[in-house]
Design a protein around this motif. Structure first.
Motif, short mmCIF file in Angstrom:
data_model
loop_
_atom_site.label_atom_id
_atom_site.label_comp_id
_atom_site.label_asym_id
_atom_site.label_seq_id
_atom_site.Cartn_x
_atom_site.Cartn_y
_atom_site.Cartn_z
N ASP A 1 0.81 -1.22 0.00
CA ASP A 1 0.00 0.00 0.00
C ASP A 1 0.84 1.27 0.00
O ASP A 1 0.33 2.36 0.20
CB ASP A 1 -0.96 0.01 1.19
CG ASP A 1 -0.26 0.24 2.53
OD1 ASP A 1 0.96 -0.05 2.62
OD2 ASP A 1 -0.93 0.69 3.48
N GLN A 2 2.14 1.15 -0.20
CA GLN A 2 3.04 2.28 -0.36
C GLN A 2 3.89 2.05 -1.61
O GLN A 2 3.97 0.92 -2.11
CB GLN A 2 3.94 2.43 0.86
CG GLN A 2 3.21 2.63 2.17
CD GLN A 2 4.16 2.86 3.33
OE1 GLN A 2 5.17 3.54 3.19
NE2 GLN A 2 3.84 2.28 4.48
N ASP A 3 4.54 3.10 -2.09
CA ASP A 3 5.46 2.93 -3.21
C ASP A 3 6.57 1.97 -2.79
O ASP A 3 7.08 2.05 -1.66
CB ASP A 3 6.07 4.27 -3.61
CG ASP A 3 5.03 5.22 -4.21
OD1 ASP A 3 3.89 4.78 -4.46
OD2 ASP A 3 5.36 6.39 -4.42
N PHE A 4 6.92 1.06 -3.68
CA PHE A 4 7.90 0.04 -3.33
C PHE A 4 8.77 -0.30 -4.53
O PHE A 4 8.49 0.10 -5.66
CB PHE A 4 7.21 -1.22 -2.79
CG PHE A 4 6.30 -1.92 -3.76
CD1 PHE A 4 6.70 -3.09 -4.42
CD2 PHE A 4 5.02 -1.43 -4.04
CE1 PHE A 4 5.85 -3.74 -5.31
CE2 PHE A 4 4.16 -2.09 -4.92
CZ PHE A 4 4.58 -3.24 -5.56
N ARG A 5 9.84 -1.01 -4.27
CA ARG A 5 10.73 -1.47 -5.33
C ARG A 5 10.99 -2.95 -5.15
O ARG A 5 10.94 -3.47 -4.03
CB ARG A 5 12.06 -0.70 -5.31
CG ARG A 5 12.84 -0.82 -4.02
CD ARG A 5 14.23 -0.20 -4.12
NE ARG A 5 14.18 1.23 -4.30
CZ ARG A 5 14.15 2.11 -3.30
NH1 ARG A 5 14.15 1.66 -2.05
NH2 ARG A 5 14.12 3.39 -3.52
N ILE A 6 11.25 -3.63 -6.24
CA ILE A 6 11.59 -5.05 -6.22
C ILE A 6 12.89 -5.26 -6.95
O ILE A 6 13.10 -4.72 -8.05
CB ILE A 6 10.49 -5.91 -6.87
CG1 ILE A 6 9.16 -5.75 -6.13
CG2 ILE A 6 10.90 -7.38 -6.89
CD1 ILE A 6 8.02 -6.52 -6.77
N ALA A 7 13.79 -6.04 -6.36
CA ALA A 7 15.02 -6.46 -7.03
C ALA A 7 14.74 -7.81 -7.68
O ALA A 7 14.53 -8.81 -7.00
CB ALA A 7 16.16 -6.56 -6.03
N SER B 1 11.48 -3.72 -1.10
CA SER B 1 11.63 -2.74 -0.03
C SER B 1 10.75 -1.54 -0.31
O SER B 1 10.34 -1.29 -1.46
CB SER B 1 13.09 -2.29 0.11
OG SER B 1 13.49 -1.52 -1.02
N LEU B 2 10.44 -0.79 0.73
CA LEU B 2 9.66 0.43 0.59
C LEU B 2 10.56 1.53 0.03
O LEU B 2 11.73 1.63 0.38
CB LEU B 2 9.09 0.86 1.94
CG LEU B 2 8.20 -0.16 2.66
CD1 LEU B 2 7.78 0.39 4.02
CD2 LEU B 2 6.99 -0.52 1.82
N ILE B 3 10.00 2.36 -0.83
CA ILE B 3 10.77 3.47 -1.38
C ILE B 3 10.91 4.58 -0.36
O ILE B 3 11.93 5.24 -0.26
CB ILE B 3 10.12 3.97 -2.68
CG1 ILE B 3 10.30 2.91 -3.77
CG2 ILE B 3 10.72 5.31 -3.12
CD1 ILE B 3 9.65 3.26 -5.09
#
Length: 355
Positions: free
Chosen positions: A147-153, A164-166
């Motif tokens: 529910d928040q901006d996030f990134r995926i490796a 992780s959360l941005i």
């Protein structure tokens, strides 16, 4: 969200995350002073095909045993674990966590999902995390959205290192939530993940029709693996024709080794798995999990190392899990066609896997 071709350094670029090695301090049952250091409070909300988001109230006697996964590792070096090179993609809150070309628009959760997601149940979590790694997204299975901006490796399509959360600057949501026992200001997010719905009967007939990328990456072993490690894998699984039964045979064997935190540092230039299996023959979760992944791959089972936390303590009165430093853990995940990654527990200090 604009296409993310390059980005500043993230938590995934740090050496201690990319190459943790062994041993690590996953101190299960290590003592009251550590076990009381809370790292996460997790409120589970399960919904199935009905789409009902009602909070699930479990009985303390039948609490589902979750693993809170943060990272997975794919490459064994003989001394520990690394992940192959990853590509980090950014997502807006609510985006469906699918691998995509960075020049294509992000997909949202109301769009079609892969077919193999249909044999899983959605688990919604509200996570309140503190500590050094609180920006890591912990899930109960494969990530769907946050529910928040996030990134995926990503290692490749269908294969993540972690998420992780941005930003962790969002103000806490406190309305309707019981008083906390955490020190400091927690990072709070809601995450949806998918957990396989499968029993032993289905896993026994799942077969071995693995995707090419699974075979390529998750059957790989170093060329210098000691021959006696390979021979042990063959001996343990010789009478188990089904992949699932081969996995159980390896898990059962490793669980006969005593659990022990007080260990000497492993000898230099020794393969960790060989040292654990034939010399040390006792240890903690990193040794057990690493050894099972290597033995599983030697037996033709695609396997990976997962790290994060075990369930923790379920507080029935508050319908939440209290997760402490002492719940940090490493475990094994083996791929089964049609069901994805299934957890196995080779560590003698933990309850065995149940289907």
């Amino acid at each position: 969200l604009e296409p993310q071709v390059s980005a500043p350094p993230t938590i995934f670029d740090q050496d201690d995350m990319r190459a943790p090695g062994l041993p690590r301090r996953h101190l299960i049952g290590s003592g009251p002073e550590l076990s009381q250091q809370v790292v996460m409070i997790i409120y589970p909300q399960e919904n199935g095909d009905t789409g009902d988001d009602t909070v699930t109230q479990f009985s303390s006697e039948i609490t589902p045993p979750y693993y809170w996964r943060s990272l997975t590792y794919d490459k064994y070096t003989g001394r520990g674990w690394i992940t192959v090179e990853t590509e980090t993609h950014g997502y807006q809150a609510g985006d469906l966590a699918l691998y995509r070309d960075p020049y294509e628009p992000a997909q949202t959760e109301d769009q079609a999902v892969p077919d193999d997601w249909l044999v899983r149940r959605k688990v919604k979590l509200e996570v309140r995390a503190v500590g050094d790694w609180r920006e890591l997204v912990h899930t109960a299975g494969d990530l769907v959205t946050v529910d928040q901006d996030f990134r995926i490796a990503w290692r490749s399509s269908g294969d993540t290192f972690g998420a992780s959360l941005i930003s962790t600057d969002r103000a806490p949501r406190t309305e309707g939530i019981p008083g906390e026992i955490m020190e400091g200001s927690p990072t709070i997010y809601q995450v949806d993940s998918l957990v396989p719905v499968v029993g032993e009967a289905q896993l026994r007939i799942a077969g071995s029709d693995y995707p090419a990328w699974v075979e390529y990456r998750y059957l790989a072993l170093p060329e210098n693996i000691p021959p006696r490690v390979l021979a042990l894998a063959r001996d343990l699984t010789a009478t188990a024709p089904a992949p699932y039964d081969r996995a159980l045979a390896i898990e059962k064997y490793l669980r006969t080794f005593p659990y022990n935190l007080e260990l000497p540092f492993p000898p230099a230039r020794r393969d960790i798995v060989d040292y654990f299996l034939f010399d040390l023959q006792e240890g903690y979760c990193d040794y057990y999990a690493t050894s099972m992944v290597v033995l599983a791959r030697a037996a033709g089972l695609p396997a990976r190392l997962a790290v994060g936390y075990v369930s923790g303590t379920y507080e029935e009165a508050n319908a939440r899990y209290r997760v402490t430093e002492a719940d940090a853990h490493a475990w094994v995940e083996i791929s089964f066609p049609g069901y994805g990654w299934i957890e196995f527990e080779p560590t003698a200090g933990r309850p065995p896997s149940e289907r």
